[in-house]
Design a protein around this motif. Sequence first.
Motif, PDB file in Angstrom:
ATOM      1  N   THR A   5     104.493 -64.661  25.511  1.00  0.00           N
ATOM      2  CA  THR A   5     104.523 -65.655  24.446  1.00  0.00           C
ATOM      3  C   THR A   5     105.084 -66.972  24.957  1.00  0.00           C
ATOM      4  OG1 THR A   5     104.859 -63.905  22.799  1.00  0.00           O
ATOM      5  CG2 THR A   5     105.342 -66.160  22.121  1.00  0.00           C
ATOM      6  N   ASN A   6     106.133 -66.890  25.783  1.00  0.00           N
ATOM      7  CA  ASN A   6     106.716 -68.088  26.379  1.00  0.00           C
ATOM      8  C   ASN A   6     105.697 -68.827  27.239  1.00  0.00           C
ATOM      9  OD1 ASN A   6     109.309 -67.843  25.294  1.00  0.00           O
ATOM     10  ND2 ASN A   6     109.951 -66.423  26.910  1.00  0.00           N
ATOM     11  N   ARG A   7     104.928 -68.081  28.008  1.00  0.00           N
ATOM     12  CA  ARG A   7     103.910 -68.686  28.863  1.00  0.00           C
ATOM     13  C   ARG A   7     102.835 -69.375  28.022  1.00  0.00           C
ATOM     14  NH1 ARG A   7     104.680 -63.966  32.039  1.00  0.00           N
ATOM     15  NH2 ARG A   7     102.906 -62.948  31.005  1.00  0.00           N
ATOM     16  N   GLN A  12     100.346 -74.330  26.085  1.00  0.00           N
ATOM     17  CA  GLN A  12      99.897 -75.180  24.987  1.00  0.00           C
ATOM     18  C   GLN A  12     100.550 -76.562  25.059  1.00  0.00           C
ATOM     19  OE1 GLN A  12      97.501 -74.752  22.829  1.00  0.00           O
ATOM     20  NE2 GLN A  12      97.898 -76.760  21.911  1.00  0.00           N
ATOM     21  N   LYS A  13     101.832 -76.592  25.407  1.00  0.00           N
ATOM     22  CA  LYS A  13     102.534 -77.866  25.532  1.00  0.00           C
ATOM     23  C   LYS A  13     101.961 -78.690  26.685  1.00  0.00           C
ATOM     24  CE  LYS A  13     106.986 -76.555  23.490  1.00  0.00           C
ATOM     25  NZ  LYS A  13     108.447 -76.382  23.730  1.00  0.00           N
TER      26      LYS A  13
END
Length: 210
Positions: A5-7, A12-13
Amino acid sequence: MKPSTNRAIRAQKTRQLLLDTALEMFGKKGFDNVTIDEIAKKCGVSKGAFYTHFNSKYDVFAVKFKDIDQFYEGFPNKISACCSTKEKIIVAYQEQMTYLRDEIGLEFLRTVYSSALSETMTENHYLIDPERKIYKLIEAFLDEGLAKGEFKDVWQKDVLLLNLTRCMRATVFDWIIFQKKLDIVEEVTTLVTMLFEGIGISHTQEDIAK
């Protein structure tokens, strides 16, 4: 939060940063004067990271236009079912031009149209792609009008659709040229109304050819 999820959040950022930075640089320096290396460097990422999210510089515009097309999905809800088909098309274009003027802005559209002039146009080019939501919406309204007999049967549907969508592009192009001297909402209303009045004239294609 899971590592995956962090990746996904970081990806996305990074994608949004690349998109925003590329559009900003295109607007300042011109599309042809900006390289992918420069975009990546300004964002602090590798050139490979750019290609992870975009296939080319042109793809940046395609992605942005997909975001813009999401706005058009809500058009049918803003247009009264009691309106004639011609009125629905005019209202749709008024909504579109208001959105382009107030939310998207002249500089972005100037960059888009300038870049289009520097490449070979194909049928699926983002400016004329028949699968875009705005084109499908106008086509649906046109089908409705033809079924109701609101248009003369002198003109074929594809000719009507081409010229209706051309009104949209022509209005934006004139806005880029004349800028504040032109109100694109008023302009598209006048242009499409005049087109409809011409469509309503009873004549034959043989008469037109003379």
